[in-house]
Design a protein around this motif. Structure first.
Motif, PDB file in Angstrom:
ATOM      1  N   GLU A  41      -1.995  -2.471   9.376  1.00  9.71           N
ATOM      2  CA  GLU A  41      -1.630  -1.808  10.465  1.00  9.71           C
ATOM      3  C   GLU A  41      -1.986  -2.924  11.789  1.00  9.71           C
ATOM      4  O   GLU A  41      -1.330  -2.675  12.823  1.00  9.71           O
ATOM      5  CB  GLU A  41      -2.446  -0.531  10.796  1.00  9.71           C
ATOM      6  CG  GLU A  41      -2.111   0.563   9.887  1.00  9.71           C
ATOM      7  CD  GLU A  41      -0.402   0.769  10.006  1.00  9.71           C
ATOM      8  OE1 GLU A  41       0.028   0.825  11.176  1.00  9.71           O
ATOM      9  OE2 GLU A  41      -0.058   1.145   9.030  1.00  9.71           O
ATOM     10  N   ALA A  72      -5.023  -1.459   4.066  1.00 11.84           N
ATOM     11  CA  ALA A  72      -4.154  -0.694   5.065  1.00 11.84           C
ATOM     12  C   ALA A  72      -4.739  -1.093   6.504  1.00 11.84           C
ATOM     13  O   ALA A  72      -3.694  -1.093   7.540  1.00 11.84           O
ATOM     14  CB  ALA A  72      -4.581   1.243   4.703  1.00 11.84           C
ATOM     15  N   ASP A  73      -5.737  -1.330   6.666  1.00 10.15           N
ATOM     16  CA  ASP A  73      -6.315  -1.669   8.134  1.00 10.15           C
ATOM     17  C   ASP A  73      -5.455  -3.143   8.668  1.00 10.15           C
ATOM     18  O   ASP A  73      -5.179  -3.340   9.675  1.00 10.15           O
ATOM     19  CB  ASP A  73      -7.872  -1.867   8.185  1.00 10.15           C
ATOM     20  CG  ASP A  73      -8.438  -0.450   8.177  1.00 10.15           C
ATOM     21  OD1 ASP A  73      -7.790   0.514   8.171  1.00 10.15           O
ATOM     22  OD2 ASP A  73      -9.672  -0.385   8.174  1.00 10.15           O
ATOM     23  N   ARG A 119      -8.723   0.704   2.050  1.00  8.96           N
ATOM     24  CA  ARG A 119      -8.847   0.746   3.554  1.00  8.96           C
ATOM     25  C   ARG A 119      -8.700  -0.812   3.928  1.00  8.96           C
ATOM     26  O   ARG A 119      -8.033  -1.119   5.118  1.00  8.96           O
ATOM     27  CB  ARG A 119     -10.099   1.347   3.866  1.00  8.96           C
ATOM     28  CG  ARG A 119     -10.605   1.238   5.246  1.00  8.96           C
ATOM     29  CD  ARG A 119      -9.704   1.901   6.202  1.00  8.96           C
ATOM     30  NE  ARG A 119      -8.971   3.413   5.640  1.00  8.96           N
ATOM     31  CZ  ARG A 119      -7.808   3.476   5.750  1.00  8.96           C
ATOM     32  NH1 ARG A 119      -7.011   3.001   6.616  1.00  8.96           N
ATOM     33  NH2 ARG A 119      -7.227   4.532   5.292  1.00  8.96           N
ATOM     34  N   VAL A 128       0.806  -1.059   0.033  1.00  7.17           N
ATOM     35  CA  VAL A 128      -0.102  -0.067  -0.170  1.00  7.17           C
ATOM     36  C   VAL A 128       0.905   1.293   0.301  1.00  7.17           C
ATOM     37  O   VAL A 128       1.783   1.348   0.887  1.00  7.17           O
ATOM     38  CB  VAL A 128      -0.695  -0.071   1.182  1.00  7.17           C
ATOM     39  CG1 VAL A 128      -1.825   1.352   1.099  1.00  7.17           C
ATOM     40  CG2 VAL A 128      -1.819  -1.064   1.356  1.00  7.17           C
ATOM     41  N   ASP A 186      -1.546   5.087   1.676  1.00  6.38           N
ATOM     42  CA  ASP A 186      -3.007   4.953   1.939  1.00  6.38           C
ATOM     43  C   ASP A 186      -3.913   5.267   0.761  1.00  6.38           C
ATOM     44  O   ASP A 186      -5.092   5.525   0.744  1.00  6.38           O
ATOM     45  CB  ASP A 186      -3.482   5.611   3.106  1.00  6.38           C
ATOM     46  CG  ASP A 186      -2.904   5.073   4.377  1.00  6.38           C
ATOM     47  OD1 ASP A 186      -2.690   3.836   4.377  1.00  6.38           O
ATOM     48  OD2 ASP A 186      -2.765   5.819   5.428  1.00  6.38           O
TER      49      ASP A 186
END
Length: 176
Positions: A161, A157-158, A154, A121, A124
């Motif tokens: 993380e 990215a989520d 998303r 990614v 973002d």
């Protein structure tokens, strides 16, 4: 097979480039000789400026010099495969040029919604999915796939993380 121009791809990043790897072994041709040599001799190239590392080292150094955070997380089965053991030993090179790397035992990832493929990614905003064969080599068609839909970005990215928060920094991840 589509070729990835890593310098051009990572060169797009302005603030962040994150990579999630989820396979226990890869079989990409570019690593085959070095992996085979390591299995036979235990010797490993840890010189970031050697021929085998120079391109990647330059890409990461250039990105971090521009202020880009380059992070990589690896989800691994335990006990680890020989490939993961080799990767772990060589990761000191990634870190020496500015890439931060963490390791997450697969058993600790069970409740994280993960995409079906490894990915990068950038900022973002852009996802690059990697497609591999069952043996871990690049797939002939669609080696990579770019996606920019907000929901896809998303999700990735989520997922990254969440993995990053649970994962163990490279220097603390011990392989027995």
């Amino acid at each position: 097979m589509q070729q990835i121009d890593w310098a051009e791809f990572i060169g797009r990043a302005r603030t962040s480039a994150v990579h999630l790897e989820m396979r226990d072994a890869y079989g990409v041709a570019g690593e085959a000789a070095e992996f085979a040599a390591w299995k036979e001799t235990g010797a490993i190239d840890l010189d970031p400026d050697s021929e085998s590392w120079r391109d990647w080292s330059t890409i990461v150094r250039d990105a971090t010099a521009r202020g880009v955070q380059v992070r990589r997380a690896r989800i691994v089965s335990e006990p680890v495969t020989a490939y993961t053991r080799w990767l772990h030993q060589s990761t000191v090179v990634n870190e020496s040029v500015g890439e931060r790397v963490r390791w997450l035992p697969r058993a600790r990832a069970s409740d994280i919604a993960l995409p079906g493929n490894d990915f990068w990614v950038l900022d973002d905003a852009l996802v690059q999915f990697h497609h591999f064969t069952g043996d871990g080599d690049w797939a002939q068609e669609g080696t990579f796939e770019h996606r920019t839909e907000p929901a896809v970005v998303r999700l990735c990215a989520d997922a990254f993380e969440q993995v990053w928060e649970r994962a163990v920094p490279h220097e603390d991840y011990k392989i027995s």
